[in-house]
Design an enzyme around this catalytic site. Structure first.
Site, PDB file in Angstrom:
ATOM      1  N   TYR A  65       8.400   1.311  -7.734  1.00 27.42           N
ATOM      2  CA  TYR A  65       7.555   0.114  -7.701  1.00 27.42           C
ATOM      3  C   TYR A  65       7.164  -0.302  -9.117  1.00 27.42           C
ATOM      4  O   TYR A  65       7.190  -1.476  -9.462  1.00 27.42           O
ATOM      5  CB  TYR A  65       6.302   0.370  -6.863  1.00 27.42           C
ATOM      6  CG  TYR A  65       6.601   0.607  -5.401  1.00 27.42           C
ATOM      7  CD1 TYR A  65       7.438  -0.268  -4.710  1.00 27.42           C
ATOM      8  CD2 TYR A  65       6.056   1.675  -4.703  1.00 27.42           C
ATOM      9  CE1 TYR A  65       7.734  -0.064  -3.367  1.00 27.42           C
ATOM     10  CE2 TYR A  65       6.333   1.891  -3.368  1.00 27.42           C
ATOM     11  CZ  TYR A  65       7.172   1.018  -2.705  1.00 27.42           C
ATOM     12  OH  TYR A  65       7.458   1.219  -1.381  1.00 27.42           O
ATOM     13  N   GLU A  83       0.855  -1.180   0.000  1.00 26.55           N
ATOM     14  CA  GLU A  83       0.000   0.000   0.000  1.00 26.55           C
ATOM     15  C   GLU A  83       0.892   1.231   0.000  1.00 26.55           C
ATOM     16  O   GLU A  83       1.880   1.272   0.732  1.00 26.55           O
ATOM     17  CB  GLU A  83      -0.896   0.061   1.240  1.00 26.55           C
ATOM     18  CG  GLU A  83      -2.040  -0.921   1.244  1.00 26.55           C
ATOM     19  CD  GLU A  83      -1.654  -2.205   1.963  1.00 26.55           C
ATOM     20  OE1 GLU A  83      -0.818  -2.143   2.877  1.00 26.55           O
ATOM     21  OE2 GLU A  83      -2.181  -3.264   1.591  1.00 26.55           O
TER      22      GLU A  83
END
Ligand SMILES: [Zn+2]
Lengths: 341, 332
Positions: free
Chosen positions: B303, B291
């Site tokens: 990411y 998250e």
């Protein structure tokens, strides 16, 4: 005899070799491996930049070592695949530039077959059917070679990591550095190869049904990682030696089984991992026992180099194979069935 | 008589021209962003069929997508070596700008990832070094922007420039390779209970109100050592980053990845993330989730570069008005 210049750029070595028929005249390698060491693995864009930077110098040095000029060259050979696409294209484009400028034939050749072809340099071995075990950072295959320039067949290959890759990963897990092959080989010399009985992938009866000549090293990698996690004070040399033994054992059992099944009593071991001292030693022992003629190229010609590309080009010429068309490009996933483009 | 062979592969187009004392003997281009390697030798052999006595090779040195760009340069250099003639490198944007008749403008080509290679020209002269920027940034300069499609690096112009200018010796890459060396002097190791005081202080600094407390850290640590992995990075004996992952029921969950402000953009987060992913692979996790706070743009490209994809948003996850972005990466 044809004078052939071979270019190899499929991974991190910028290499140019020159052969006269089966005679090796020059073998120059500029490696970017040190640049990759900082990353713990080969970075394609770093490799491609290094190829372009080194190429002209490497060609010039090879010509100098062979005491020939480009005008003397009869043909250009180049690795057209498999490999890293951006890296391959530097070699193929350089080779095309040379061939067009010199108005000489161009041979795009298969990198895997070239690893085997190098075994025919500087000797008069008969070119006969053979089983080939090809092991490196990029590949682990067992090949049935009826004719090296025209007829190569895959009997088995790795279903996950290549053998060399497994060495790299284990070296990384143990904090030994990159590339893993030579480091683990060296560590193993002081270790007990029977210390841990690591799994031999795809050797159970059930696996053999489906994967008689295939390899798998990911289970072995996990087993080593688990062992290290469980054993905080493990001895690096023992784990390295036991891991290496598990890899080498599987490679050889399956290769010898392939010889037996196909009734071919020749075995060639090629590729970067063929430089591994334990693989060489055990192969010699087991081939003697099974009465199989073993051939391993000199260590200097096992890892990626230009001489192997020139050797395969030269063989293609001897066998009357047609040169490649201009504009062959590069094929990163080329199959072994395509020996010459 | 001087014959120039001009080559450019800095855009989707592969262009070849042959010019003899200002007369264009051959000029052909082919548009295919993935076929420079195949197309270039074919075009050059066609050109050589017209005239095979070349005195100089001129080549576009970019900027442009790297793989295609190198095809032209590698070919040109080897061609020159084999025929024992000189090669001259030219900035490809200059060869594009040569055909534009405006007093002040920007020439720009596709750099992928929603970015543009560009340079600024005034009265036909380049007044900035080639650069790479977001398209939106470029528009803010308020100048006409001329892009490929309408224009392209013209090999005839390139040959002319090569005869009069100093050679550009190196490829104009601008961007660094997508590789991050391990930061010098940084030590990576498992995180231990001794790091908790420093880590709690860093948490407060970085996340303010939503920071983990020392107790939260402790409870994370108390989890089974087999199902969680916490890593630390230290520099000169100081904790500068930490990361943690937890594995349960086939999916691994990244709980935190935190680097102190002074040590960001050095590849520390990248290395920690890489190690967490490796760990999840060894554990045979099928996927990794994490998250991220909405607006946390600094970490998102990292990411994404590792293959994480946004799968959902959770409103008020970090407190009122603070939305979490859930990202997931499949492991094979
Ligand atoms: Zn190889």
């Amino acid at each position: 005899m044809a004078l052939v210049l071979g270019i190899e750029t499929s991974c991190d070595e910028t290499a140019v070799g020159i052969v006269d028929g089966r005679k090796l005249l020059a073998n120059v390698i500029s490696s970017s491996v040190e640049e990759h060491a900082r990353f713990g693995g080969v970075v394609p864009e770093v490799a491609s930049r290094a190829h372009l930077e080194a190429m002209q110098q490497v060609i010039k040095q090879a010509l100098k070592d062979a005491s020939v000029t480009l005008k003397d060259i009869d043909a250009i050979a180049v690795t057209a695949g498999p490999g890293l696409i951006g890296a391959l294209l530097v070699g193929v484009s350089s080779a095309s530039g040379l061939a067009l400028a010199l108005d000489k034939p161009l041979y795009g050749v298969n990198h895997l077959s070239a690893h085997i072809a190098v075994d025919q340099l500087d000797n008069d071995k008969k070119i006969t059917p053979t089983i080939a075990l090809l092991v490196s950072g990029g590949h682990s295959s067992i090949l049935k070679v009826k004719n090296l320039a025209t007829d190569v067949e895959v009997m088995g290959a790795t279903i996950d990591d290549a053998a060399g890759e497994a060495f790299d990963k284990i070296a990384r897990i143990m904090g030994l550095g990159f590339p893993g092959g030579p480091i683990i080989d060296k560590q193993s010399k002081d270790g007990d190869l029977n210390h841990v009985n690591f799994p031999r992938g795809l050797t159970s009866a059930a696996d053999l049904d489906k994967h008689q000549y295939n390899f798998s090293f990911s289970g072995l990698k996990t087993a080593v990682a688990r062992y290290i996690e469980k054993t905080p004070n493990y001895k690096k040399a023992d784990v390295a030696a036991s891991f290496q033994e598990a890899v080498v054992d599987v490679l050889l059992s399956k290769s010898l089984a392939a010889c037996k099944e196909s009734g071919i009593d020749n075995l060639v071991i090629a590729g970067g991992v063929a430089a591994n001292s334990r693989l060489r030693e055990l192969a010699k022992q087991r081939c003697e026992m099974s009465k199989i003629k073993l051939s391993i190229p000199p260590i200097a010609l096992c890892s990626d180099n230009g001489a192997m590309v020139a050797a395969l080009g030269s063989l293609a010429i001897t066998q009357g194979v047609k040169p490649s068309q201009m504009g062959i490009g590069a094929d990163s996933a080329a199959s072994i069935a395509q020996v010459i483009w | 008589m001087k014959t120039v062979l001009a080559i450019d592969t800095s855009t989707a187009q592969t262009s070849v021209a042959l010019i003899q004392d200002g007369e264009v003997l051959f000029n052909k281009s082919h548009n295919d962003p993935l076929a420079h390697g195949e197309v270039l030798p074919k075009l050059v052999s066609q050109a050589l069929a017209v005239n095979n006595k070349v005195d100089l090779v001129a080549v576009g040195m970019g900027p442009g997508p790297f793989t295609g760009l190198r095809v032209g340069i590698a070919f040109a250099q080897s061609y020159a070596l084999a025929t024992q003639i000189d090669w001259v490198g030219v900035c490809s944007l200059d060869a594009m700008a040569a055909g534009i008749n405006q007093s002040e403008f920007i020439v720009s080509t596709d750099a992928r990832r929603k970015e543009r290679f560009w340079a600024r020209y005034k009265e036909g002269v380049r007044i900035t070094d080639p650069a790479v920027s977001k398209a939106s940034e470029l528009e803010k300069l308020g100048l006409p922007i001329l892009t490929e499609g309408d224009y392209f690096p013209d090999p005839v112009a390139l040959a002319k420039i090569a005869l009069t200018s100093k050679s550009v010796e190196q490829p104009i890459y601008i961007r660094k390779p997508d590789a991050y060396p391990l930061p010098i002097g940084v030590k990576f190791r498992p995180m231990s209970a001794l790091d908790l005081v420093s880590a709690t202080a860093i948490e407060k600094q970085v996340y303010g109100k939503t920071a983990w407390s020392a107790d939260q850290f402790k409870s994370e640590f108390a989890k089974s050592p087999k199902s969680a992995r916490y890593l630390a990075a230290e520099f000169e004996g100081q904790l500068i980053a930490y990361a943690g992952i937890f594995y349960v029921a086939d999916v691994a969950d990244i709980h935190t990845l935190t680097v102190v402000a002074d040590h960001r953009r050095k590849g520390i987060g990248r290395e920690l993330l890489k190690r967490l992913i490796d760990w999840a692979r060894v554990k045979k996790a099928q996927a990794i989730m994490l998250e991220m706070r909405l607006g946390n743009d600094a970490a998102r490209p990292l990411y994404e570069s590792f293959g994480f994809i946004e799968i959902s948003k959770r409103e008020n996850y970090y407190g009122p008005g603070l939305t979490a972005v859930v990202m997931r990466k499949e492991l094979r």
